[in-house]
Design a protein around this motif. Sequence first.
Motif, PDB file in Angstrom:
ATOM      1  N   ALA A  10      20.802 -26.927 -30.774  1.00  0.00           N
ATOM      2  CA  ALA A  10      20.767 -28.388 -30.854  1.00  0.00           C
ATOM      3  C   ALA A  10      19.379 -28.924 -30.517  1.00  0.00           C
ATOM      4  O   ALA A  10      18.965 -29.963 -31.045  1.00  0.00           O
ATOM      5  N   LEU A  11      18.647 -28.231 -29.667  1.00  0.00           N
ATOM      6  CA  LEU A  11      17.289 -28.669 -29.332  1.00  0.00           C
ATOM      7  C   LEU A  11      16.350 -28.617 -30.537  1.00  0.00           C
ATOM      8  O   LEU A  11      15.285 -29.223 -30.514  1.00  0.00           O
ATOM      9  N   ASP A  12      16.728 -27.917 -31.561  1.00  0.00           N
ATOM     10  CA  ASP A  12      15.907 -27.874 -32.782  1.00  0.00           C
ATOM     11  C   ASP A  12      16.097 -29.093 -33.665  1.00  0.00           C
ATOM     12  O   ASP A  12      15.216 -29.410 -34.455  1.00  0.00           O
ATOM     13  N   THR A  13      17.242 -29.747 -33.568  1.00  0.00           N
ATOM     14  CA  THR A  13      17.552 -30.775 -34.556  1.00  0.00           C
ATOM     15  C   THR A  13      17.984 -32.113 -33.985  1.00  0.00           C
ATOM     16  O   THR A  13      18.002 -33.095 -34.715  1.00  0.00           O
ATOM     17  N   ASN A  14      18.335 -32.165 -32.730  1.00  0.00           N
ATOM     18  CA  ASN A  14      18.917 -33.367 -32.156  1.00  0.00           C
ATOM     19  C   ASN A  14      17.866 -34.108 -31.329  1.00  0.00           C
ATOM     20  O   ASN A  14      17.590 -33.751 -30.183  1.00  0.00           O
ATOM     21  N   SER A  51      17.885 -14.123 -23.217  1.00  0.00           N
ATOM     22  CA  SER A  51      18.373 -13.180 -24.228  1.00  0.00           C
ATOM     23  C   SER A  51      19.393 -12.216 -23.629  1.00  0.00           C
ATOM     24  O   SER A  51      20.399 -11.897 -24.271  1.00  0.00           O
ATOM     25  N   ALA A  52      19.168 -11.771 -22.395  1.00  0.00           N
ATOM     26  CA  ALA A  52      20.140 -10.888 -21.739  1.00  0.00           C
ATOM     27  C   ALA A  52      21.449 -11.621 -21.482  1.00  0.00           C
ATOM     28  O   ALA A  52      22.533 -11.073 -21.714  1.00  0.00           O
ATOM     29  N   PHE A  53      21.360 -12.862 -21.040  1.00  0.00           N
ATOM     30  CA  PHE A  53      22.552 -13.658 -20.774  1.00  0.00           C
ATOM     31  C   PHE A  53      23.371 -13.852 -22.046  1.00  0.00           C
ATOM     32  O   PHE A  53      24.590 -13.796 -22.034  1.00  0.00           O
ATOM     33  N   LEU A  54      22.669 -14.061 -23.160  1.00  0.00           N
ATOM     34  CA  LEU A  54      23.335 -14.268 -24.444  1.00  0.00           C
ATOM     35  C   LEU A  54      23.704 -12.953 -25.120  1.00  0.00           C
ATOM     36  O   LEU A  54      24.314 -12.955 -26.186  1.00  0.00           O
ATOM     37  N   ASP A  55      23.319 -11.837 -24.515  1.00  0.00           N
ATOM     38  CA  ASP A  55      23.557 -10.511 -25.064  1.00  0.00           C
ATOM     39  C   ASP A  55      22.921 -10.369 -26.448  1.00  0.00           C
ATOM     40  O   ASP A  55      23.525  -9.866 -27.392  1.00  0.00           O
ATOM     41  N   ILE A  56      21.705 -10.858 -26.540  1.00  0.00           N
ATOM     42  CA  ILE A  56      20.906 -10.752 -27.761  1.00  0.00           C
ATOM     43  C   ILE A  56      19.703  -9.883 -27.410  1.00  0.00           C
ATOM     44  O   ILE A  56      19.003 -10.180 -26.447  1.00  0.00           O
ATOM     45  N   PRO A  57      19.458  -8.807 -28.144  1.00  0.00           N
ATOM     46  CA  PRO A  57      18.280  -7.989 -27.834  1.00  0.00           C
ATOM     47  C   PRO A  57      17.025  -8.851 -27.820  1.00  0.00           C
ATOM     48  O   PRO A  57      16.826  -9.699 -28.693  1.00  0.00           O
ATOM     49  N   PHE A  58      16.198  -8.660 -26.807  1.00  0.00           N
ATOM     50  CA  PHE A  58      14.995  -9.478 -26.666  1.00  0.00           C
ATOM     51  C   PHE A  58      14.140  -9.445 -27.922  1.00  0.00           C
ATOM     52  O   PHE A  58      13.594 -10.462 -28.317  1.00  0.00           O
ATOM     53  N   ARG A  59      14.078  -8.295 -28.572  1.00  0.00           N
ATOM     54  CA  ARG A  59      13.255  -8.185 -29.784  1.00  0.00           C
ATOM     55  C   ARG A  59      13.765  -9.112 -30.892  1.00  0.00           C
ATOM     56  O   ARG A  59      13.017  -9.501 -31.780  1.00  0.00           O
ATOM     57  N   ASP A  60      15.049  -9.481 -30.843  1.00  0.00           N
ATOM     58  CA  ASP A  60      15.637 -10.371 -31.845  1.00  0.00           C
ATOM     59  C   ASP A  60      15.655 -11.825 -31.395  1.00  0.00           C
ATOM     60  O   ASP A  60      16.063 -12.703 -32.147  1.00  0.00           O
ATOM     61  N   PHE A  61      15.223 -12.085 -30.172  1.00  0.00           N
ATOM     62  CA  PHE A  61      15.329 -13.429 -29.627  1.00  0.00           C
ATOM     63  C   PHE A  61      14.550 -14.448 -30.448  1.00  0.00           C
ATOM     64  O   PHE A  61      15.019 -15.547 -30.673  1.00  0.00           O
ATOM     65  N   ASP A  62      13.375 -14.093 -30.932  1.00  0.00           N
ATOM     66  CA  ASP A  62      12.583 -15.030 -31.726  1.00  0.00           C
ATOM     67  C   ASP A  62      13.219 -15.345 -33.072  1.00  0.00           C
ATOM     68  O   ASP A  62      12.836 -16.308 -33.727  1.00  0.00           O
ATOM     69  N   ALA A  63      14.188 -14.560 -33.488  1.00  0.00           N
ATOM     70  CA  ALA A  63      14.851 -14.821 -34.760  1.00  0.00           C
ATOM     71  C   ALA A  63      15.882 -15.946 -34.653  1.00  0.00           C
ATOM     72  O   ALA A  63      16.357 -16.439 -35.658  1.00  0.00           O
ATOM     73  N   LEU A  64      16.223 -16.347 -33.424  1.00  0.00           N
ATOM     74  CA  LEU A  64      17.173 -17.444 -33.260  1.00  0.00           C
ATOM     75  C   LEU A  64      16.594 -18.720 -33.848  1.00  0.00           C
ATOM     76  O   LEU A  64      15.390 -18.941 -33.815  1.00  0.00           O
ATOM     77  N   ASP A  65      17.467 -19.573 -34.349  1.00  0.00           N
ATOM     78  CA  ASP A  65      17.011 -20.845 -34.894  1.00  0.00           C
ATOM     79  C   ASP A  65      16.295 -21.682 -33.845  1.00  0.00           C
ATOM     80  O   ASP A  65      15.346 -22.381 -34.142  1.00  0.00           O
ATOM     81  N   SER A  66      16.781 -21.645 -32.629  1.00  0.00           N
ATOM     82  CA  SER A  66      16.192 -22.475 -31.586  1.00  0.00           C
ATOM     83  C   SER A  66      15.826 -21.640 -30.385  1.00  0.00           C
ATOM     84  O   SER A  66      16.629 -20.895 -29.872  1.00  0.00           O
ATOM     85  N   ILE A  67      14.592 -21.812 -29.968  1.00  0.00           N
ATOM     86  CA  ILE A  67      14.165 -21.178 -28.737  1.00  0.00           C
ATOM     87  C   ILE A  67      13.317 -22.143 -27.927  1.00  0.00           C
ATOM     88  O   ILE A  67      12.546 -21.754 -27.081  1.00  0.00           O
ATOM     89  N   VAL A  68      13.474 -23.417 -28.196  1.00  0.00           N
ATOM     90  CA  VAL A  68      12.766 -24.439 -27.437  1.00  0.00           C
ATOM     91  C   VAL A  68      13.547 -24.688 -26.164  1.00  0.00           C
ATOM     92  O   VAL A  68      14.683 -25.105 -26.210  1.00  0.00           O
ATOM     93  N   THR A  69      12.942 -24.416 -25.036  1.00  0.00           N
ATOM     94  CA  THR A  69      13.643 -24.664 -23.777  1.00  0.00           C
ATOM     95  C   THR A  69      12.818 -25.453 -22.780  1.00  0.00           C
ATOM     96  O   THR A  69      13.274 -25.732 -21.696  1.00  0.00           O
TER      97      THR A  69
END
Length: 82
Positions: A10-14, A51-69
């Motif tokens: 949502a931080l990407d679009t809202n 990424s660990a909390f979301l159970d997403i490999p860190f190497r794939d974290f940048d592939a998420l649509d939103s990583i603005v925090t």
Amino acid sequence: MSKLLDYLNALDTNAVLIQAHKNDPEQAARDFGLSVDEQIVLLREDRSEISAFLDIPFRDFDALDSIVTRFDHEDNYVSYET
């Protein structure tokens, strides 16, 4: 899907959420409905921890649509995308 992942996306679009996050990220996360654990992980702004909390490999974290925090001091959002 994790509510934290929904928040990051949502931080990407809202624009309203972006402004709320910029003004008070803790309150914005709470208002969005993030759990206490999700809020803690988000507010630490540690991509590897998120990424660990979301159970997403860190190497794939940048592939998420939103990583603005977080936002820089000049009121411009900072994206972790490279």
